[in-house]
Design a protein around this motif. Structure first.
Motif, PDB file in Angstrom:
ATOM      1  N   GLU A  97      58.289  56.722  61.796  1.00  7.75           N
ATOM      2  CA  GLU A  97      58.560  57.235  63.185  1.00  7.75           C
ATOM      3  C   GLU A  97      57.974  58.042  63.935  1.00  7.75           C
ATOM      4  O   GLU A  97      56.724  57.905  64.563  1.00  7.75           O
ATOM      5  CB  GLU A  97      59.732  57.112  64.090  1.00  7.75           C
ATOM      6  CG  GLU A  97      59.525  56.552  65.672  1.00  7.75           C
ATOM      7  CD  GLU A  97      60.958  56.401  65.862  1.00  7.75           C
ATOM      8  OE1 GLU A  97      61.336  57.452  67.640  1.00  7.75           O
ATOM      9  OE2 GLU A  97      61.469  55.005  65.340  1.00  7.75           O
ATOM     10  N   LYS A  98      58.185  59.373  62.983  1.00  9.14           N
ATOM     11  CA  LYS A  98      57.471  61.249  62.755  1.00  9.14           C
ATOM     12  C   LYS A  98      56.526  60.651  62.664  1.00  9.14           C
ATOM     13  O   LYS A  98      55.613  61.681  63.215  1.00  9.14           O
ATOM     14  CB  LYS A  98      58.356  61.763  62.229  1.00  9.14           C
ATOM     15  CG  LYS A  98      60.239  61.787  63.153  1.00  9.14           C
ATOM     16  CD  LYS A  98      59.833  62.392  64.012  1.00  9.14           C
ATOM     17  CE  LYS A  98      61.236  62.612  64.747  1.00  9.14           C
ATOM     18  NZ  LYS A  98      61.459  62.983  66.202  1.00  9.14           N
TER      19      LYS A  98
ATOM     20  N   GLU B 135      53.973  59.116  65.622  1.00  5.86           N
ATOM     21  CA  GLU B 135      54.119  59.698  66.305  1.00  5.86           C
ATOM     22  C   GLU B 135      53.184  61.126  66.489  1.00  5.86           C
ATOM     23  O   GLU B 135      52.378  61.105  67.319  1.00  5.86           O
ATOM     24  CB  GLU B 135      55.654  60.385  66.923  1.00  5.86           C
ATOM     25  CG  GLU B 135      57.062  59.466  67.577  1.00  5.86           C
ATOM     26  CD  GLU B 135      57.983  60.473  67.383  1.00  5.86           C
ATOM     27  OE1 GLU B 135      57.850  61.650  67.681  1.00  5.86           O
ATOM     28  OE2 GLU B 135      58.836  59.382  67.405  1.00  5.86           O
ATOM     29  N   GLU B 136      53.060  61.636  65.234  1.00  3.50           N
ATOM     30  CA  GLU B 136      52.597  62.526  65.096  1.00  3.50           C
ATOM     31  C   GLU B 136      50.614  62.018  65.013  1.00  3.50           C
ATOM     32  O   GLU B 136      50.413  62.894  65.716  1.00  3.50           O
ATOM     33  CB  GLU B 136      52.389  63.866  63.428  1.00  3.50           C
ATOM     34  CG  GLU B 136      53.639  64.524  63.627  1.00  3.50           C
ATOM     35  CD  GLU B 136      53.998  64.720  61.844  1.00  3.50           C
ATOM     36  OE1 GLU B 136      54.890  65.388  62.050  1.00  3.50           O
ATOM     37  OE2 GLU B 136      52.980  63.821  60.930  1.00  3.50           O
TER      38      GLU B 136
ATOM     39  N   HIS C 279      49.745  61.311  68.572  1.00  3.27           N
ATOM     40  CA  HIS C 279      49.939  63.436  68.520  1.00  3.27           C
ATOM     41  C   HIS C 279      48.325  63.840  68.655  1.00  3.27           C
ATOM     42  O   HIS C 279      48.004  64.883  69.100  1.00  3.27           O
ATOM     43  CB  HIS C 279      50.894  63.750  69.080  1.00  3.27           C
ATOM     44  CG  HIS C 279      51.546  63.432  69.683  1.00  3.27           C
ATOM     45  ND1 HIS C 279      52.972  62.357  70.109  1.00  3.27           N
ATOM     46  CD2 HIS C 279      51.746  63.867  71.580  1.00  3.27           C
ATOM     47  CE1 HIS C 279      53.644  61.809  71.143  1.00  3.27           C
ATOM     48  NE2 HIS C 279      53.228  63.150  71.728  1.00  3.27           N
TER      49      HIS C 279
END
Length: 172
Positions: free
Chosen positions: A150-151, A154-155, A158
């Motif tokens: 998930e991280k 997200e990166e 972004h």
């Protein structure tokens, strides 16, 4: 006469949080040396309000040099690890072992919570990112936990290039 440098690390207190966005901004200046990442020096930083939330959850630690805030580390509790959300040391204070001290503090906290590791995501080829963490014993991992997956997603959302980043783990 040379005055000694007194570095201390302690939990972040509510009164500390207003100083932290400026530390992150100053730390980000180092990205100006990398043309493809220079935009990060102008990017958003974590707000004082967000810092307060980490502090209230006991997941924020502050480094002080002669009682002046110079760095911080934020973490999230994952199933079997403490995930390092952000490690920032003011540009003027980098290279003095402050980042190492902050990571050691978080490792101690993870051990007290009986967690198996520290985890993080970082730039693969930026010298003060993955190579720095590797020198501290972190290993690149390709099999991601659901939280790390998930991280990474997200990166990418972004604007961070997926292949430029990696996940790392420090077994405790």
């Amino acid at each position: 006469m040379r005055v000694g440098l007194n570095i201390t690390v302690r939990p972040t207190r509510p009164g500390d949080v207003t100083a932290l966005p400026a530390i992150e901004r100053a730390a980000g200046e180092r990205f100006r040396d990398y043309l493809e990442l220079a935009w990060l020096a102008e990017g958003e930083v974590i707000s004082a309000e967000q810092h307060l939330e980490y502090a209230e959850r006991g997941l924020s630690w502050l480094a002080l040099a002669n009682d002046q805030p110079v760095g911080f580390i934020l973490a999230e509790l994952h199933v079997s690890s403490l995930f390092i959300v952000e490690l920032s040391v003011h540009l003027d204070w980098q290279g003095k072992g402050i980042g190492r001290r902050l990571i050691a503090c978080v490792a101690d906290q993870a051990r007290k919570r009986r967690l198996a590791s520290l985890t993080l995501t970082t730039f693969r080829d930026v010298p003060w990112n993955a190579p720095f963490y590797a020198r501290l014993g972190f290993e690149m991992i390709t099999t991601l936990t659901p939280e790390l997956r998930e991280k990474r997603e997200e990166e990418t959302a972004h604007g961070l290039a997926y292949d430029a980043r990696c996940a790392m783990r420090l077994p405790l």
